[in-house]
Design an enzyme around this catalytic site. Sequence first.
Site, PDB file in Angstrom:
ATOM      1  N   HIS A 117      38.295  13.161 -25.318  1.00 23.84           N
ATOM      2  CA  HIS A 117      39.038  13.311 -26.693  1.00 23.84           C
ATOM      3  C   HIS A 117      39.611  14.504 -27.343  1.00 23.84           C
ATOM      4  CE1 HIS A 117      37.254   8.757 -27.304  1.00 23.84           C
ATOM      5  NE2 HIS A 117      37.786   9.147 -26.389  1.00 23.84           N
TER       6      HIS A 117
ATOM      7  N   TRP B 174      39.417  -2.590 -38.125  1.00 32.45           N
ATOM      8  CA  TRP B 174      39.088  -1.379 -38.264  1.00 32.45           C
ATOM      9  C   TRP B 174      39.244  -0.287 -36.922  1.00 32.45           C
ATOM     10  CZ3 TRP B 174      35.606   2.373 -35.385  1.00 32.45           C
ATOM     11  CH2 TRP B 174      35.938   2.888 -35.740  1.00 32.45           C
TER      12      TRP B 174
ATOM     13  N   GLU C  25      46.512   2.625 -26.711  1.00 29.77           N
ATOM     14  CA  GLU C  25      45.200   1.930 -26.051  1.00 29.77           C
ATOM     15  C   GLU C  25      45.150   1.023 -26.950  1.00 29.77           C
ATOM     16  OE1 GLU C  25      41.953   4.312 -25.378  1.00 29.77           O
ATOM     17  OE2 GLU C  25      40.623   2.820 -26.775  1.00 29.77           O
TER      18      GLU C  25
ATOM     19  N   HIS D  14      43.657   1.574 -31.812  1.00 26.59           N
ATOM     20  CA  HIS D  14      42.370   1.127 -32.610  1.00 26.59           C
ATOM     21  C   HIS D  14      42.972  -0.677 -33.424  1.00 26.59           C
ATOM     22  CE1 HIS D  14      38.487   1.257 -33.255  1.00 26.59           C
ATOM     23  NE2 HIS D  14      38.044   2.752 -32.301  1.00 26.59           N
TER      24      HIS D  14
ATOM     25  N   ASP E 212      44.724   6.330 -28.569  1.00 32.51           N
ATOM     26  CA  ASP E 212      44.168   4.874 -29.193  1.00 32.51           C
ATOM     27  C   ASP E 212      44.746   4.612 -30.405  1.00 32.51           C
ATOM     28  OD1 ASP E 212      42.661   2.865 -29.585  1.00 32.51           O
ATOM     29  OD2 ASP E 212      40.918   4.188 -29.767  1.00 32.51           O
TER      30      ASP E 212
ATOM     31  N   TYR F 104      39.735   6.682 -37.364  1.00 32.76           N
ATOM     32  CA  TYR F 104      39.625   6.576 -36.189  1.00 32.76           C
ATOM     33  C   TYR F 104      39.952   7.983 -35.616  1.00 32.76           C
ATOM     34  CZ  TYR F 104      43.599   5.009 -34.144  1.00 32.76           C
ATOM     35  OH  TYR F 104      44.975   4.853 -33.765  1.00 32.76           O
TER      36      TYR F 104
ATOM     37  N   GLU G 220      36.939   6.917 -19.660  1.00 33.73           N
ATOM     38  CA  GLU G 220      36.826   7.601 -21.176  1.00 33.73           C
ATOM     39  C   GLU G 220      35.864   7.840 -21.008  1.00 33.73           C
ATOM     40  OE1 GLU G 220      36.276   5.383 -24.262  1.00 33.73           O
ATOM     41  OE2 GLU G 220      36.860   6.484 -25.482  1.00 33.73           O
TER      42      GLU G 220
ATOM     43  N   HIS H 232      36.239   1.725 -20.654  1.00 31.00           N
ATOM     44  CA  HIS H 232      35.605   2.574 -22.104  1.00 31.00           C
ATOM     45  C   HIS H 232      34.637   2.921 -21.267  1.00 31.00           C
ATOM     46  CE1 HIS H 232      33.611   0.942 -26.120  1.00 31.00           C
ATOM     47  NE2 HIS H 232      34.685   2.186 -26.359  1.00 31.00           N
TER      48      HIS H 232
ATOM     49  N   ASN I 140      26.670  -1.125 -30.615  1.00 30.40           N
ATOM     50  CA  ASN I 140      26.887  -0.547 -31.586  1.00 30.40           C
ATOM     51  C   ASN I 140      26.736  -0.965 -33.488  1.00 30.40           C
ATOM     52  OD1 ASN I 140      27.414   1.712 -33.592  1.00 30.40           O
ATOM     53  ND2 ASN I 140      29.230   2.421 -32.451  1.00 30.40           N
TER      54      ASN I 140
ATOM     55  N   ARG J 292      43.243  12.395 -24.489  1.00 37.26           N
ATOM     56  CA  ARG J 292      43.663  11.242 -25.452  1.00 37.26           C
ATOM     57  C   ARG J 292      43.859  12.208 -27.243  1.00 37.26           C
ATOM     58  NH1 ARG J 292      39.577   6.855 -28.474  1.00 37.26           N
ATOM     59  NH2 ARG J 292      39.673   8.511 -29.907  1.00 37.26           N
TER      60      ARG J 292
ATOM     61  N   ASP K 263      28.741   5.812 -28.029  1.00 33.33           N
ATOM     62  CA  ASP K 263      28.152   4.598 -28.234  1.00 33.33           C
ATOM     63  C   ASP K 263      27.427   3.527 -26.934  1.00 33.33           C
ATOM     64  OD1 ASP K 263      31.125   4.147 -29.568  1.00 33.33           O
ATOM     65  OD2 ASP K 263      30.379   1.803 -28.580  1.00 33.33           O
TER      66      ASP K 263
ATOM     67  N   GLU L  39      38.312  -2.647 -24.212  1.00 33.44           N
ATOM     68  CA  GLU L  39      36.575  -2.309 -25.136  1.00 33.44           C
ATOM     69  C   GLU L  39      36.455  -3.200 -25.429  1.00 33.44           C
ATOM     70  OE1 GLU L  39      38.189   1.403 -26.807  1.00 33.44           O
ATOM     71  OE2 GLU L  39      37.471   0.764 -29.031  1.00 33.44           O
TER      72      GLU L  39
ATOM     73  N   ARG M 252      40.274  -2.410 -20.308  1.00 37.20           N
ATOM     74  CA  ARG M 252      39.004  -1.902 -20.388  1.00 37.20           C
ATOM     75  C   ARG M 252      37.753  -2.021 -20.879  1.00 37.20           C
ATOM     76  NH1 ARG M 252      39.374   0.624 -24.312  1.00 37.20           N
ATOM     77  NH2 ARG M 252      38.237   3.449 -24.053  1.00 37.20           N
TER      78      ARG M 252
HETATM   79  C1  GCO Z   1      37.590   4.402 -27.412  1.00 37.74           C
HETATM   80  C2  GCO Z   1      37.187   3.859 -28.690  1.00 37.74           C
HETATM   81  C3  GCO Z   1      35.288   4.033 -29.745  1.00 37.74           C
HETATM   82  C4  GCO Z   1      34.885   2.813 -30.804  1.00 37.74           C
HETATM   83  C5  GCO Z   1      33.524   2.441 -30.440  1.00 37.74           C
HETATM   84  C6  GCO Z   1      33.111   2.129 -32.045  1.00 37.74           C
HETATM   85  O1  GCO Z   1      38.121   4.395 -27.168  1.00 37.74           O
HETATM   86  O2  GCO Z   1      36.312   5.210 -27.534  1.00 37.74           O
HETATM   87  O3  GCO Z   1      37.731   3.283 -29.795  1.00 37.74           O
HETATM   88  O4  GCO Z   1      35.476   5.121 -30.763  1.00 37.74           O
HETATM   89  O5  GCO Z   1      35.628   3.140 -31.724  1.00 37.74           O
HETATM   90  O6  GCO Z   1      33.519   2.609 -29.340  1.00 37.74           O
HETATM   91  O7  GCO Z   1      31.539   1.393 -31.171  1.00 37.74           O
HETATM   92 MG    MG Z   2      39.656   2.476 -28.320  1.00 33.68          MG
END
Ligand code: GCO
Ligand code: MG
Length: 402
Positions: free
Chosen positions: A123, A402, A236, A212, A210, A160, A339, A312, A38, A148, A316, A262, A283
């Site tokens: 999600h 991020w 996560e 992140h 998550d 996010y 996921e 994961h 991605n 989630r 994407d 991920e 993951r």
């Molecule tokens: C998840 C992720 C994604 C990522 C993405 C980045 O837990 O699925 O955190 O949403 O942000 O895959 O490209």
């Molecule tokens: Mg994630």
Amino acid sequence: MATITEAKVIITSPGRNFVTLKITTSDGVTGLGDATLNGRELAVASYLQDHLVPLLIGRDADRIEDMWQYLYKGAYWRRGPVTMTAIAAVDIALWDIKGKVAGMPVYDLLGGRARDGAMVYGHASGGSVAELLDDVARFRDRGYQAIRAQAAVPGSPGSYGVRHGAIYEPAATSLPEEQLWSTEAYLDFAPGYLTEVREKFGFDFHLLHDVHHRLTPTEAGRLGRRLEDLRMFWMEDPTPAELQESFRQIRQATTTPIAVGEVFNSIWDCQQLITERLIDYVRASVSHAGGITHLRRIFNLAELYQVRTGSHGATDLSPVSLSAAVHLDVTVPNFGIQEYMEHSPLTHEVFHTSYEFHEGALHPSSAPGLGVELDEEAAVRFPYNPKYLPVGRRTDGSVHDW
Ligand code: GCO
Ligand code: MG
């Protein structure tokens, strides 16, 4: 012996960008591998097109392990997301081909199913807590056993993990969008809405969240402790994982289970996390961590340490990845969860899949190989459309994870 006669890199953007490798053998059998990274798609496309395709032509398509070793050790420059995604694409395509040649689904090549389907998590999200609660209800109505939950942090538009419109797609702008992040606001807010989810819906489903990569180990320990009574399935990516030993501190602070991986691309990214049991779920994904051949090694190592899997599966990663993950999921004894973000109808105009969702689980089809086909005529209707993931900035203007 069947040799590789063609390897084609297909870039298409049905709703979002995907890079796919299609390998054809001298017997006329084709296989697909996902090469999508991605926001950095063309780097992998070039790695494949310019550096791997010339090596593939004429090589024995049956020798998957040898191919993996040849591409990994032969490059001299090891690991890294671009290299490992490119190797993964070749690997996944060769497993697909082997399955088709054998007339078997890939899960049978991997030893057969240890379970019928792979439990998935969906999600649920919302711009507000009320919206999130409605969304959780929607996932429960659809039979999800694991959900989630993410709500937008007040004062942080574009948080996010939160859907804006029908589909969550973080790489949505032609240059990186800059998003504001306040750890204090998040830590004050998240435990409250996760508690509301449990208060409203009870405990008869798995709840995930998550983080992140946004917290320090100290902050993550504090969050985990506050979530303990909610019996989370996992917390996560609590902190960036480059410093594997930092998870020791989170572990000592809380019994909330931890998932990470991920952004991992090799077994070396999680060796210490697994062997010291600093995490509960690994993951890593099939397309970013070297394909079925390498991810299986990670999962097998994890099994020795009672670490479970949690691949994961964001949108994407293409349907080819998702199918490969589910084939592997149903075979490994230490499977945890998969996921599942659900690809858009547009994506399915190009990728025709045969896995099925029911009773909260994804079930691979018994079709030979991976059971995914790519419609090349449809693919050309969706030209590449450069998009970037956002960048996070703290309230003082400095860059955050991020
Ligand atoms: C998840 C992720 C994604 C990522 C993405 C980045 O837990 O699925 O955190 O949403 O942000 O895959 O490209
Ligand atoms: Mg994630």
